[in-house]
Design a protein around this motif. Structure first.
Motif, PDB file in Angstrom:
ATOM      1  N   LYS A   1       0.818  -1.180   0.104  1.00 33.52           N
ATOM      2  CA  LYS A   1      -0.095  -0.254  -0.118  1.00 33.52           C
ATOM      3  C   LYS A   1       0.969   1.170   0.087  1.00 33.52           C
ATOM      4  O   LYS A   1       2.042   1.200   0.610  1.00 33.52           O
ATOM      5  CB  LYS A   1      -0.829   0.064   1.093  1.00 33.52           C
ATOM      6  CG  LYS A   1      -1.816  -1.024   1.340  1.00 33.52           C
ATOM      7  CD  LYS A   1      -2.620  -0.957  -0.055  1.00 33.52           C
ATOM      8  CE  LYS A   1      -3.841  -2.405   0.135  1.00 33.52           C
ATOM      9  NZ  LYS A   1      -4.940  -1.991  -1.040  1.00 33.52           N
ATOM     10  N   VAL A   2       0.596   2.357  -0.640  1.00 31.71           N
ATOM     11  CA  VAL A   2       1.042   3.684  -0.690  1.00 31.71           C
ATOM     12  C   VAL A   2       1.035   4.396   0.678  1.00 31.71           C
ATOM     13  O   VAL A   2      -0.013   4.336   1.485  1.00 31.71           O
ATOM     14  CB  VAL A   2       0.405   4.579  -1.717  1.00 31.71           C
ATOM     15  CG1 VAL A   2       1.277   5.785  -1.568  1.00 31.71           C
ATOM     16  CG2 VAL A   2       0.190   4.046  -3.116  1.00 31.71           C
ATOM     17  N   PRO A   3       2.129   4.508   1.380  1.00 30.05           N
ATOM     18  CA  PRO A   3       1.957   5.016   2.881  1.00 30.05           C
ATOM     19  C   PRO A   3       1.285   6.321   2.750  1.00 30.05           C
ATOM     20  O   PRO A   3       1.547   7.301   1.939  1.00 30.05           O
ATOM     21  CB  PRO A   3       3.785   5.132   3.131  1.00 30.05           C
ATOM     22  CG  PRO A   3       4.311   5.235   1.649  1.00 30.05           C
ATOM     23  CD  PRO A   3       3.480   4.469   0.995  1.00 30.05           C
ATOM     24  N   SER A   4       0.823   6.632   3.877  1.00 32.42           N
ATOM     25  CA  SER A   4      -0.052   7.589   4.180  1.00 32.42           C
ATOM     26  C   SER A   4       0.948   8.620   4.924  1.00 32.42           C
ATOM     27  O   SER A   4       1.632   8.384   5.943  1.00 32.42           O
ATOM     28  CB  SER A   4      -1.483   7.675   4.990  1.00 32.42           C
ATOM     29  OG  SER A   4      -2.277   6.809   4.007  1.00 32.42           O
ATOM     30  N   GLY A   5       0.945  10.151   4.677  1.00 34.42           N
ATOM     31  CA  GLY A   5       1.463  11.122   5.144  1.00 34.42           C
ATOM     32  C   GLY A   5       3.085  11.191   4.833  1.00 34.42           C
ATOM     33  O   GLY A   5       3.872  12.127   5.373  1.00 34.42           O
ATOM     34  N   LEU A   6       3.564  10.503   3.723  1.00 34.72           N
ATOM     35  CA  LEU A   6       4.723  10.792   3.364  1.00 34.72           C
ATOM     36  C   LEU A   6       4.717  12.155   2.629  1.00 34.72           C
ATOM     37  O   LEU A   6       5.955  12.907   3.055  1.00 34.72           O
ATOM     38  CB  LEU A   6       5.128   9.623   1.983  1.00 34.72           C
ATOM     39  CG  LEU A   6       6.358   9.734   1.596  1.00 34.72           C
ATOM     40  CD1 LEU A   6       7.499   9.497   2.537  1.00 34.72           C
ATOM     41  CD2 LEU A   6       6.746   8.874   0.399  1.00 34.72           C
ATOM     42  N   VAL A   7       3.849  12.587   1.980  1.00 37.19           N
ATOM     43  CA  VAL A   7       4.124  13.951   1.345  1.00 37.19           C
ATOM     44  C   VAL A   7       2.355  14.265   1.300  1.00 37.19           C
ATOM     45  O   VAL A   7       1.668  13.365   0.731  1.00 37.19           O
ATOM     46  CB  VAL A   7       4.666  14.111   0.027  1.00 37.19           C
ATOM     47  CG1 VAL A   7       4.198  13.167  -0.892  1.00 37.19           C
ATOM     48  CG2 VAL A   7       4.488  15.512  -0.390  1.00 37.19           C
ATOM     49  N   MET A   8       2.068  15.601   1.473  1.00 41.29           N
ATOM     50  CA  MET A   8       0.636  15.825   1.601  1.00 41.29           C
ATOM     51  C   MET A   8       0.546  17.150   0.855  1.00 41.29           C
ATOM     52  O   MET A   8       1.548  17.628   0.229  1.00 41.29           O
ATOM     53  CB  MET A   8       0.235  16.091   3.003  1.00 41.29           C
ATOM     54  CG  MET A   8       0.462  14.943   3.932  1.00 41.29           C
ATOM     55  SD  MET A   8       0.391  15.413   5.780  1.00 41.29           S
ATOM     56  CE  MET A   8       2.251  15.514   6.015  1.00 41.29           C
ATOM     57  N   LEU A   9      -0.762  17.299   0.225  1.00 42.80           N
ATOM     58  CA  LEU A   9      -1.062  18.230  -0.617  1.00 42.80           C
ATOM     59  C   LEU A   9      -2.317  19.098   0.028  1.00 42.80           C
ATOM     60  O   LEU A   9      -3.259  19.101   0.226  1.00 42.80           O
ATOM     61  CB  LEU A   9      -1.846  17.865  -1.897  1.00 42.80           C
ATOM     62  CG  LEU A   9      -2.206  18.664  -2.873  1.00 42.80           C
ATOM     63  CD1 LEU A   9      -1.359  19.693  -3.235  1.00 42.80           C
ATOM     64  CD2 LEU A   9      -2.898  18.216  -4.066  1.00 42.80           C
ATOM     65  N   PRO A  10      -1.607  20.452   0.535  1.00 43.51           N
ATOM     66  CA  PRO A  10      -2.393  21.405   1.195  1.00 43.51           C
ATOM     67  C   PRO A  10      -3.217  22.241   0.063  1.00 43.51           C
ATOM     68  O   PRO A  10      -2.483  22.511  -0.812  1.00 43.51           O
ATOM     69  CB  PRO A  10      -1.688  22.216   2.048  1.00 43.51           C
ATOM     70  CG  PRO A  10      -0.418  21.966   1.357  1.00 43.51           C
ATOM     71  CD  PRO A  10      -0.251  20.916   0.803  1.00 43.51           C
ATOM     72  N   TYR A  11      -4.440  22.331   0.292  1.00 45.87           N
ATOM     73  CA  TYR A  11      -5.417  23.313  -0.764  1.00 45.87           C
ATOM     74  C   TYR A  11      -5.280  24.739  -0.561  1.00 45.87           C
ATOM     75  O   TYR A  11      -5.929  25.603  -1.464  1.00 45.87           O
ATOM     76  CB  TYR A  11      -6.852  22.654  -0.912  1.00 45.87           C
ATOM     77  CG  TYR A  11      -6.827  21.080  -1.497  1.00 45.87           C
ATOM     78  CD1 TYR A  11      -6.181  20.959  -2.942  1.00 45.87           C
ATOM     79  CD2 TYR A  11      -7.329  20.151  -0.873  1.00 45.87           C
ATOM     80  CE1 TYR A  11      -6.144  19.599  -3.208  1.00 45.87           C
ATOM     81  CE2 TYR A  11      -7.379  18.971  -1.420  1.00 45.87           C
ATOM     82  CZ  TYR A  11      -6.647  18.980  -2.580  1.00 45.87           C
ATOM     83  OH  TYR A  11      -6.581  17.312  -2.989  1.00 45.87           O
ATOM     84  N   GLU A  12      -4.851  25.236   0.566  1.00 40.80           N
ATOM     85  CA  GLU A  12      -4.847  26.661   0.945  1.00 40.80           C
ATOM     86  C   GLU A  12      -3.576  27.100   1.291  1.00 40.80           C
ATOM     87  O   GLU A  12      -2.735  26.187   1.870  1.00 40.80           O
ATOM     88  CB  GLU A  12      -5.619  26.967   2.137  1.00 40.80           C
ATOM     89  CG  GLU A  12      -7.166  26.639   1.659  1.00 40.80           C
ATOM     90  CD  GLU A  12      -7.956  27.327   2.837  1.00 40.80           C
ATOM     91  OE1 GLU A  12      -8.981  27.765   2.656  1.00 40.80           O
ATOM     92  OE2 GLU A  12      -7.775  26.738   4.113  1.00 40.80           O
ATOM     93  N   ARG A  13      -2.956  28.000   0.694  1.00 38.19           N
ATOM     94  CA  ARG A  13      -1.491  28.742   0.876  1.00 38.19           C
ATOM     95  C   ARG A  13      -1.611  29.209   2.579  1.00 38.19           C
ATOM     96  O   ARG A  13      -2.524  30.123   2.744  1.00 38.19           O
ATOM     97  CB  ARG A  13      -1.106  29.629   0.026  1.00 38.19           C
ATOM     98  CG  ARG A  13      -0.888  29.139  -1.332  1.00 38.19           C
ATOM     99  CD  ARG A  13       0.497  28.061  -1.409  1.00 38.19           C
ATOM    100  NE  ARG A  13       0.754  27.453  -2.567  1.00 38.19           N
ATOM    101  CZ  ARG A  13       1.661  28.055  -3.485  1.00 38.19           C
ATOM    102  NH1 ARG A  13       1.944  29.348  -3.163  1.00 38.19           N
ATOM    103  NH2 ARG A  13       1.549  27.406  -4.559  1.00 38.19           N
TER     104      ARG A  13
END
Length: 417
Positions: free
Chosen positions: A404-416
């Motif tokens: 499975k793809v690990p969660s939390g490795l890199v995240m995508l925030p939608y607000e600066r």
């Protein structure tokens, strides 16, 4: 409201990611995807570290748990637990793991993939989804406005561009991250500039197929309609040419009160299958017979009975008639339509569970905790893609892509921030 009927965004793009500041502690901070975490594992992950990503993807609390996740995310950001990249980039991710003593390495690219309806044809599913999980994930996205997990997507990479570029990165650079998640060793490389652009171009040249994460992708599409800034989601894109791409079957476990003594003759009476053998519990031998016979499954019953069941190709379509021809040919479709259906109908108080571990299924039956088990051969990746190309849907729990793809490795925030 965002109009997604004529999306002109590139299919794949670099993104400004958010990561844990303490890269050296990632083993204690990462987790598997939310939908494979049972309650005991969630508790273990939460106890491993107070900043483990499970606190965000599966929040708990006396208050609205989605608001709890948003509040916690804000606190982590303010405390410097999470840091934001200065420029857009992509991340090459390598996962090393073993199956049956054999070593595999799967390499892919985490990038931002456009969240658009399937009707546009650039992203293709092979499974149907259910409303409950999507409502849960949508509530989390509304509160946090962040994507914490990357889906797994496949590309045919027919021009063979992606794999060499990925290999060049893993050979020439030092990874920014190394961790152990489950049974896999994970390494990640951040790539920006022209090299990142080349990776994005190669990954987005052909349509993408969802291997794992259908609910999360459809949730991202729904969230984009509400919040147009969320035009993309995260995906680990893997070439079907990658030697480490592994898909396992999802076996069936039938629980209940009892099965009739004549269940095997009942199955034969359907005219859709034949019993090839009744052996001791040796899945390898029985499975080989099924493959040689041209498809089927293995049925495990109490008392050490193991039957190799082969599908009769001359049998009338019957329950299979409702499926797309590409789906109808799959062993899992046939096994569900005839074998699983017969066991479920014959058993008292039947309920169905699923497992990717054949030995665990056998143990459940032999230890008397299950009435029967159905063991399946793994579906070919090409069959999965063929179903998606045909616009069909595989039966529930047909595939299990590993790891499975690990969660939390890199995240995508939608607000600066």
């Amino acid at each position: 409201m965002n109009d997604m009927t004529s999306d002109d965004l590139p299919l794949v793009a670099p993104f400004v990611g958010e990561r844990y500041a303490a890269a050296e502690h990632l083993t204690a901070l990462l987790s598997p995807p939310y939908d494979v975490i049972a309650a005991p594992e969630r508790a273990a992950l939460a106890g491993r570290h107070r900043h483990n990503i499970v606190h965000l993807i599966l929040p708990e609390g006396d208050d609205d748990r989605y608001r709890v996740a948003a509040k916690r995310l804000h606190e982590w950001r303010r405390a410097g637990v999470l840091v934001t990249d200065q420029a857009p980039a992509v991340h090459v991710v390598q996962q090393a793991f073993k199956i049956g003593g054999r070593e595999f390495v799967r390499t892919g690219l985490i990038a931002a993939v456009v969240a658009e309806p399937f009707e546009m044809g650039r992203i293709k599913p092979h499974e149907r989804t259910h409303a409950g999980p999507k409502q849960d994930r949508l509530a989390l996205m509304r509160s946090t406005r962040t994507m914490f997990e990357a889906l797994l997507m496949l590309t045919r990479d027919s021009t063979n561009e992606l794999a060499p570029l990925l290999a060049d990165t893993t050979r020439s650079d030092d990874p920014w991250a190394e961790a152990t998640v489950g049974d896999a060793t994970v390494r990640a490389w951040r790539v920006d500039g022209p090299r990142g652009d080349a990776l994005v171009m190669a990954a987005g040249r052909h349509p993408l197929y969802i291997a794992d994460g259908h609910h999360r992708f459809e949730t991202a599409v729904a969230f984009r309609r509400e919040f147009p800034q969320a035009a993309r989601t995260l995906a680990l894109i893997v070439s079907v040419r990658d030697p480490g791409l592994v898909v396992l079957p999802t076996h069936r476990v039938i629980r209940g009160e009892s099965l009739p003594a004549d269940i095997v003759p009942r199955l034969e009476a359907t005219g859709a299958l034949q019993v090839l053998s009744a052996d001791s519990l040796d899945y390898g031998a029985a499975g080989a017979q099924v493959v040689a016979a041209g498809g089927g499954c293995v049925m495990v019953l109490p008392g050490g009975r193991c039957y190799a069941l082969a599908r009769r190709r001359e049998a009338p379509a019957g329950p299979l008639a409702a499926f797309h021809p590409a789906v109808r040919e799959l062993d899992v479709t046939w096994a569900d339509a005839y074998v699983l259906a017969a066991l479920r109908d014959a058993a008292e108080a039947a309920r169905i569970e699923y497992s990717s571990d054949a030995s665990a299924v056998v143990n459940e039956v032999t230890q008397g905790r299950a009435l029967a088990g159905i063991l399946l051969n793994p579906p070919a990746v090409e069959h999965v893609l063929a179903v998606a190309d045909a616009g069909g849907f595989m039966p529930q729990k047909s595939t299990y892509f590993l790891p499975k793809v690990p969660s939390g490795l890199v995240m995508l925030p939608y607000e600066r921030r």
